[in-house]
Design an enzyme around this catalytic site. Structure first.
Site, mmCIF file in Angstrom:
data_model
loop_
_atom_site.group_PDB
_atom_site.id
_atom_site.type_symbol
_atom_site.label_atom_id
_atom_site.label_comp_id
_atom_site.label_asym_id
_atom_site.label_seq_id
_atom_site.Cartn_x
_atom_site.Cartn_y
_atom_site.Cartn_z
ATOM 1 N N HIS A 8 5.185 -7.253 -0.413
ATOM 2 C CA HIS A 8 5.071 -8.544 -1.073
ATOM 3 C C HIS A 8 5.876 -8.541 -2.369
ATOM 4 C CE1 HIS A 8 1.394 -9.743 1.376
ATOM 5 N NE2 HIS A 8 1.505 -8.443 1.626
ATOM 6 N N ASP A 23 0.855 -1.178 0.000
ATOM 7 C CA ASP A 23 0.000 0.000 0.000
ATOM 8 C C ASP A 23 0.896 1.235 0.000
ATOM 9 O OD1 ASP A 23 -1.949 -1.877 0.321
ATOM 10 O OD2 ASP A 23 -2.833 -1.005 2.123
ATOM 11 N N SER A 35 7.409 3.665 5.335
ATOM 12 C CA SER A 35 8.712 3.896 4.732
ATOM 13 C C SER A 35 8.564 3.939 3.212
ATOM 14 C CB SER A 35 9.708 2.823 5.162
ATOM 15 O OG SER A 35 11.020 3.254 4.868
#
Length: 409
Positions: A267, A191, A378
């Site tokens: 991911h 995200d 981050s």
């Protein structure tokens, strides 16, 4: 004779006066006690227009040390920059284009003087402290309200389930919350917000529009081809040309910023094989869009973990960039990785190869497979090789979620 008697009487009177003063001091001065003498710190007395001016005792004067000055000035300046970033965000929301204003060398040095690595380690320990059950809901609810967290997507919605802040930050999502796009070759690994994307040109990568960093400084020296699964690249004059292994291909990049309220795991963005890990210890400056617009080569200053390997079109890399309070970067299949550790010094890097005599293939990753996590928001940077007809399906500044399409052929 009379004069001698007068002098003797004056001397006796003076001795009597002194004895009386000493007795008074012994009984009235709190600094004198039976069996022990407490010495009061010396004070300085000045005379000005017949009035006595007493300064504070020398022992009580506060002495500034270089560390105090650095923390005060650096912390104050960081707070000022936060306020400036907030103003820039408000201008962006109104659709007003913000001109680029890069920090000078002294501003960067001042920002880097703030002990962000130490503060991040302290924050990491605080995150591990187990909260009392009655305190969990108020603390997490405040965080949810501040950063706009959607707990309906969480695998466990009950706030009392999360024993500490670290567990709450690393919460898992419901399986149906992030469907993985199967139609496109590259998906978003997390995200976040798209800061920039496009082709790499002249060995420079844009962290935001108009602000670049060096490709070689970011990735470090090229890894030997023995660790990769493709042939030696044609001789080239630049680091960028050395990374492109197939004729007719180009090098592309995409920068995704994870805000504190975003899902913190990342991911695999495609089907690929990870052959090498390079860890750069470094600073832990903020990587929010305002700071990325202000400090050139911000991502090269900060601590980061570079994973390199190959996919069906050639070179592929994913880099997790640390930030303030995000010194902990975890890669699930790499148990030897320890980030923000005092044993590593800035300006160096350490390599680890996943290719061995027993493993010639490296670490195979499937699109959408769990890869790693941050302890707070981050940045993820993708740099990869692809044919010239590769197209991004993005707009700079847009919000994106893990599993959504980044681009395809």
């Amino acid at each position: 004779m009379a004069a001698a008697v007068a002098r003797g009487g004056a001397a006796a009177l003076l001795r009597s006066s002194l004895l009386t003063s000493c007795n008074l001091l012994t009984h009235e001065n709190p600094c004198v006690r039976t069996g022990a003498l407490w010495k009061q710190p010396p004070s300085r007395t000045f005379f000005s227009d017949r009035k006595k001016l007493h300064t504070a005792p020398v022992g009580h004067v506060f002495r500034l040390r270089p560390f105090h000055v650095l923390v005060a000035t650096g912390g104050g300046y960081a707070g000022y920059r936060k306020y400036e970033d907030y103003k820039l965000e408000q201008l962006e929301k109104r659709g007003i284009e913000v001109p680029v204003k890069l920090a000078s060398e002294w501003e960067v040095a001042l920002y880097k003087s703030v002990p962000t690595r130490l503060l991040s380690r302290a924050w990491g320990r605080l995150n591990q402290v187990e909260l009392p059950t009655w305190l969990r809901k108020p603390v997490y609810s405040l965080y949810i309200w501040t950063f706009g967290v959607n707990m309906k997507e969480a695998a466990v919605e009950d706030l009392h389930h999360y024993r500490n802040l670290s567990e709450f930050f690393r919460r898992k999502l419901k399986p149906q919350a992030r469907p993985v796009c199967c139609l496109h070759s590259v998906i978003s690994p997390s995200d976040g917000k798209i800061l920039n994307f496009g082709q790499v040109k002249n060995c420079e990568v844009e962290q935001v529009k108009g602000v670049t960093y060096s490709l070689e400084s970011f990735l470090g020296p090229r890894i030997s081809t023995e660790e990769l699964h493709f042939s030696q690249a044609p001789p080239g004059n630049s680091f960028q040309q050395q990374l492109v292994t197939k004729e007719g291909n180009e090098l592309y990049h995409c920068v995704i910023y994870l805000a504190p309220g975003d899902y913190h795991c990342f991911h695999s963005p495609t089907d690929w094989r990870v052959s090498h890990r390079r860890h750069f210890p470094g600073s832990l400056m903020s990587v929010n869009p305002g700071v990325a617009r202000w400090i050139k080569e911000l991502f090269c200053h900060n601590e980061r973990v570079v994973l390199t390997g190959d996919w069906k079109h050639g070179f592929f890399s994913l880099t997790a960039v640390g930030a303030t309070n995000v010194g902990s970067i975890r890669i699930y299949f790499d148990q030897d990785l320890h980030t923000n550790s005092p044993r590593y010094s800035k300006g160096s890097y350490n390599d680890f190869s996943f290719i061995s005599n027993n493993n010639k293939e490296g670490i195979p990753m499937r699109k959408g497979e769990h890869l790693g996590e941050f302890n707070l928001g981050s940045t993820i940077v993708l740099i990869f090789e692809a044919p010239k007809d590769f197209k991004f399906h993005l707009k700079a500044g847009q919000k994106i979620r893990f599993g959504e399409a980044l681009g395809s052929l």
